[in-house]
Enzyme design. Structure first.
Site, PDB file in Angstrom:
ATOM      1  CE  LYS A 163      -4.654   0.683   0.097  1.00  0.00           C
ATOM      2  NZ  LYS A 163      -5.398  -0.222  -0.375  1.00  0.00           N
ATOM      3  CG  ASP A 195      -6.841   2.880  -1.167  1.00  0.00           C
ATOM      4  OD1 ASP A 195      -7.347   1.633  -1.325  1.00  0.00           O
ATOM      5  OD2 ASP A 195      -6.958   3.534  -0.337  1.00  0.00           O
TER       6      ASP A 195
HETATM    7  N1  GLU Z   1      -6.979  -0.173  -3.414  1.00  0.00           N
HETATM    8  C1  GLU Z   1      -7.842  -1.097  -3.701  1.00  0.00           C
HETATM    9  C2  GLU Z   1      -7.913  -2.118  -2.555  1.00  0.00           C
HETATM   10  O1  GLU Z   1      -7.810  -1.617  -1.467  1.00  0.00           O
HETATM   11  C3  GLU Z   1      -7.262  -1.864  -5.033  1.00  0.00           C
HETATM   12  C4  GLU Z   1      -6.035  -2.377  -4.857  1.00  0.00           C
HETATM   13  C5  GLU Z   1      -5.425  -2.907  -6.335  1.00  0.00           C
HETATM   14  O2  GLU Z   1      -6.304  -2.874  -6.981  1.00  0.00           O
HETATM   15  O3  GLU Z   1      -4.332  -3.345  -6.377  1.00  0.00           O
HETATM   16  O4  GLU Z   1      -8.404  -3.218  -2.809  1.00  0.00           O
END
Ligand code: GLU
Length: 412
Positions: A108, A148
């Protein structure tokens, strides 16, 4: 109150005990390996503002675990971003990708900033700076960012373009891109659609019919979930965002509410609806928290009227609140299952980029639904067999897969 990362880790520890990981894999220290991320990068971005002044911003990228594949996870732009939260979200990605069986680990990123306070040019400079600092850490085979909270296709295009300055063309370096430059059809809507997919499966399991839904958060996840529900004729009776909430027991006209939000910036003041204080405690059968983490707490868990909570957001329920909801017999579909549609379609985007062959939207959706339905059946089956909550069962499945991967690979 314990920090989000400590809360996540406490759940991992309890799950490891349930799975008897220490006894089955003596000396492997599997949980300890998850307690410290593989790599944490924190850095300053000095942002040149349009007026010539400089803002100093704190940025992070946490690569939590790559046992099952390259690091994968979004980038969050929000004033509340801090390292502990990014670590918690990265751990959640490690578990989420394992649960839905896509070949990724967890990561993240985040920047502590309110994107609404920046001009488009300032935002572009910031995202490009963030990317250039991480250019040796991210890559299609190492760490693949995505949207995100506070980021979307536009920001992903800048990441892709900035990465391109230092590397050969590699569309698969980031997912959630605009469709014209390699994004997948259905990616923008995927998280919301996945939430609905989990809702439908959980409602069937609980024998609910003719139910009403309340949604907290009307950004990408909440709004697309609402549109999907409305298209299915399911009544959405309450919707709230940061600025306020609206309620209509007959069901809100969701496409009209989206237009209202697009023109006014908020759901408040939607004609024909009554203003309410809090969508979390609105009268409804199903509640979708689709905004920030930590919103369902010991203070409001007793007041929640829904019998089913489907976590569109990451970490919306604190550990204390989770215990209250469990005692009250409220079913909670955990975030790592309920909001996994986004990363599942990110995986499909990555596959399409690498193959250079692009799928139709109905194929993307059908494949996503198959993956999420399969994961739901596994989680529900485990919950029933072992007498566990859906959250515990989901953690068991994910942690078992990660553990097996760690043992197979040896100590990295
Ligand atoms: N931010 C999204 C999540 O928390 C998607 C992450 C992604 O597609 O890599 O799942």
């Amino acid at each position: 109150m314990t920090s989000p990362f400590d809360q996540g880790l406490a759940l991992v520890r309890a799950t490891a005990d349930l799975l008897a990981l220490d006894r089955r894999h003596p000396g492997q220290r599997l949980v300890e390996r998850l307690a410290i991320p593989d790599k944490v990068v924190s850095f300053r971005a000095s942002l040149q503002r349009d007026d010539g002044s400089v803002s100093v911003l704190l940025c992070h990228r946490v690569q939590h675990c790559d046992t099952l594949g390259p690091y994968k996870g979004g980038i969050r732009l929000h004033p509340s971003v801090d390292l502990d939260e990014v670590k918690a979200l990265a751990l959640a990605m490690t578990l989420k990708t394992a649960l839905v069986e896509i070949p990724f680990g967890g990561a993240k990123g985040g920047i502590a900033v309110d994107p609404a306070s920046l001009s488009r040019a300032e935002l572009e400079r910031l995202v490009r700076k963030y990317t250039s600092r991480l250019v040796n850490d991210i890559g299609p085979n190492s760490d693949i960012p995505a949207p995100d909270m506070g980021t979307g296709a536009r920001e992903m295009a800048w990441i892709y373009d900035e990465y391109r300055k230092y590397n050969p063309v590699a569309r698969a370096v980031v997912t959630g891109k605009p469709v014209g430059i390699g994004g997948s059809l259905g990616r923008t809507e995927a998280t919301g659609r996945g939430v609905v997919c989990a809702l439908l499966a959980a409602a069937r399991r609980r024998g609910l019919s003719g139910y009403t839904v309340a949604i907290q958060g009307f950004g990408n996840v909440g709004a697309h979930a609402a549109l999907d529900l409305a298209a299915r004729g399911i009544r959405v009776v309450a919707v709230g965002d940061v600025a306020g909430a609206v309620h209509d027991p007959r069901g809100l006209d969701i496409p009209a509410l989206v237009r209202h939000r697009d023109s006014t910036g908020a759901v408040a003041g939607f004609p024909g609806a009554e203003a309410i204080a809090d969508p979390l405690t609105a009268p409804c059968d199903v509640l979708l928290p689709c905004a920030l983490g930590g919103v369902i707490t010991a203070a409001n868990a007793e007041a929640i009227r829904a019998s089913l909570v489907v976590e569109g957001a990451n970490g919306p329920t604190t550990a204390e609140a989770d215990a209250v909801l469990e005692r009250r017999g409220v079913t909670v579909v955990p975030d790592i299952l309920a909001n996994a549609g986004g990363v599942v379609v990110s995986y499909f985007e990555w596959v399409q980029n690498r193959e250079g062959f692009y799928w139709e939207e109905d194929e993307v959706n059908a494949r996503m639904v198959r993956k999420l339905d399969k994961a739901f059946v596994q989680v529900a089956g485990m919950a029933e067999a072992r007498g566990l909550s859906l959250r515990r069962a989901a953690y068991c499945l994910a942690l078992e897969r990660i553990s097996q991967g760690m043992v197979a690979r040896g100590a990295q």
